[in-house]
Design a protein around this motif. Structure first.
Motif: not given
Length: 166
Positions: A131-138
């Motif tokens: 639902r929330a889509g894509k999330l980029k993290i390090q």
């Protein structure tokens, strides 16, 4: 510890203090495990928090640090031997709930590493939610997970830097 090492560790901790948010999803305490120089795989761990009123699901992950990234868990076979398996349907994330990705349980598996994972490095990950889509993290690469906030090294209360993917 040298001044340079202390400053570098402080910068990593400071970058880690920023939350990674996609819609109602927050990622806390992300980190990757150190691999040996010859290792072909690694893993990343974190806590997924759903602050929303609807269930969501982590359905995929990717990283330039690996040729392939899979969602994995550990299961016990008929002989009681623990094995890692891919979880193709992803990890459920209930409304107003949490899902821990930790050693010995659910995790993000990095297969076919494109480089060694050394302490102090950062691993870029893109998490895809239904639902929330894509999330980029390090995720910082760590040899041993330090104790954070009085908890025994799980780091679950340490939000991570990240941003919505475009």
């Amino acid at each position: 510890m040298s001044l340079k090492t202390t400053l570098y560790a402080g910068l990593i901790a400071l970058a880690s203090a920023l939350p990674a948010i996609a819609g109602d999803i927050v990622v806390e305490g992300a980190y990757a495990r150190v691999s040996s120089p010859m290792a072909q795989s690694g893993a990343a761990f974190m806590t997924l928090v759903n602050n929303g009123a609807e269930d969501d699901r982590l359905i995929a992950a990717s990283s330039d640090a690996a040729e392939r990234v899979e969602l994995h868990t550990h299961v016990s076979d008929a002989n009681g031997v623990m094995r890692m398996i891919e979880v193709e349907e992803g990890f459920p994330l209930p409304a107003h709930g949490r899902h821990e990705l930790r050693r010995g349980g659910d995790h993000v598996m990095l297969l076919g590493l494109t480089r060694p994972l050394n302490p102090g490095d950062m691993v870029d990950l893109t998490l895809t939610f239904e639902r929330a889509g894509k999330l980029k993290i390090q995720a910082p690469v760590e040899k041993v997970r330090p104790s954070v906030g009085g908890h025994a090294g799980n780091g679950a209360d340490m939000p991570m830097k990240g941003h919505m993917a475009q």
